[in-house]
Motif scaffolding. Structure first.
Motif, PDB file in Angstrom:
ATOM      1  N   UNK A  34       0.836  -1.259  -0.155  1.00 34.61           N
ATOM      2  CA  UNK A  34      -0.054  -0.063  -0.030  1.00 34.61           C
ATOM      3  C   UNK A  34       0.917   1.331   0.143  1.00 34.61           C
ATOM      4  N   UNK A  35       2.046   1.346   0.729  1.00 32.15           N
ATOM      5  CA  UNK A  35       2.967   2.463   0.924  1.00 32.15           C
ATOM      6  C   UNK A  35       3.634   2.790  -0.353  1.00 32.15           C
ATOM      7  N   UNK A  36       4.045   1.442  -1.095  1.00 33.89           N
ATOM      8  CA  UNK A  36       4.702   1.456  -2.444  1.00 33.89           C
ATOM      9  C   UNK A  36       3.620   2.099  -3.514  1.00 33.89           C
ATOM     10  N   UNK A  37       2.489   1.645  -3.259  1.00 35.53           N
ATOM     11  CA  UNK A  37       1.514   2.291  -4.416  1.00 35.53           C
ATOM     12  C   UNK A  37       1.159   3.709  -4.225  1.00 35.53           C
ATOM     13  N   UNK A  38       1.096   3.997  -2.987  1.00 36.10           N
ATOM     14  CA  UNK A  38       0.823   5.581  -2.475  1.00 36.10           C
ATOM     15  C   UNK A  38       2.027   6.482  -2.981  1.00 36.10           C
ATOM     16  N   UNK A  39       3.134   5.862  -2.779  1.00 30.02           N
ATOM     17  CA  UNK A  39       4.442   6.786  -3.052  1.00 30.02           C
ATOM     18  C   UNK A  39       4.461   6.606  -4.731  1.00 30.02           C
ATOM     19  N   UNK A  40       3.950   5.718  -5.354  1.00 32.14           N
ATOM     20  CA  UNK A  40       4.063   5.976  -6.914  1.00 32.14           C
ATOM     21  C   UNK A  40       3.279   6.837  -7.282  1.00 32.14           C
ATOM     22  N   UNK A  46       2.991  14.370  -9.197  1.00 33.41           N
ATOM     23  CA  UNK A  46       4.183  15.486  -9.274  1.00 33.41           C
ATOM     24  C   UNK A  46       4.656  15.482 -10.592  1.00 33.41           C
ATOM     25  N   UNK A  47       4.724  14.489 -11.608  1.00 39.83           N
ATOM     26  CA  UNK A  47       5.461  14.495 -12.656  1.00 39.83           C
ATOM     27  C   UNK A  47       4.109  15.100 -13.588  1.00 39.83           C
ATOM     28  N   UNK A  48       2.784  14.633 -13.381  1.00 41.71           N
ATOM     29  CA  UNK A  48       1.786  15.345 -14.290  1.00 41.71           C
ATOM     30  C   UNK A  48       1.685  16.887 -13.846  1.00 41.71           C
ATOM     31  N   UNK A  49       1.865  17.094 -12.689  1.00 40.15           N
ATOM     32  CA  UNK A  49       1.923  18.617 -12.704  1.00 40.15           C
ATOM     33  C   UNK A  49       3.073  19.290 -13.247  1.00 40.15           C
ATOM     34  N   UNK A  50       4.058  18.897 -13.290  1.00 33.45           N
ATOM     35  CA  UNK A  50       5.263  19.532 -14.049  1.00 33.45           C
ATOM     36  C   UNK A  50       4.881  19.562 -15.622  1.00 33.45           C
TER      37      UNK A  50
END
Length: 102
Positions: A34-40, A46-50
């Motif tokens: 769950x943590x790994x999925x949330x981090x991704x 963030x990539x989409x915002x940039x």
């Protein structure tokens, strides 16, 4: 010697041994996964915002790159005005913080 993890599914209540997904309802139950999925997801956001910021520049940035000389001048004037207003605002914020700090 491996560690046995017994996790209760929050969806159906079935106890699972050493599983990432529930054997009954196939719900994700592993905290690490769950943590790994949330981090991704956060990284992708963030990539989409940039990418959005690069593809959609502000009005001043678009005017600064316009082929017409008059629009370029207008773009630089607008950009300079925004910069001056931002600097004044930052100075006021700093001054108020210093006055409040004593």
């Amino acid at each position: 010697m491996s560690i046995t993890r017994i996790i209760k599914c929050s969806n159906c209540g079935v106890f699972n041994t050493n599983k990432e997904y529930c054997k009954n309802c196939n719900t994700l139950i592993s905290d690490a996964k769950k943590r790994e999925l949330k981090a991704s997801q956060v990284k992708q956001k963030q990539i989409d915002e940039v990418i959005y910021e690069l593809e959609n520049p502000s009005l001043a940035e678009r005017l600064k790159k316009h082929p017409s000389f008059l629009y370029k001048i207008l773009g630089w004037i607008l950009y300079s005005a925004i910069l001056v207003v931002t600097t004044i605002g930052a100075g006021l914020a700093w001054f108020i913080a210093m006055v409040a700090a004593g």
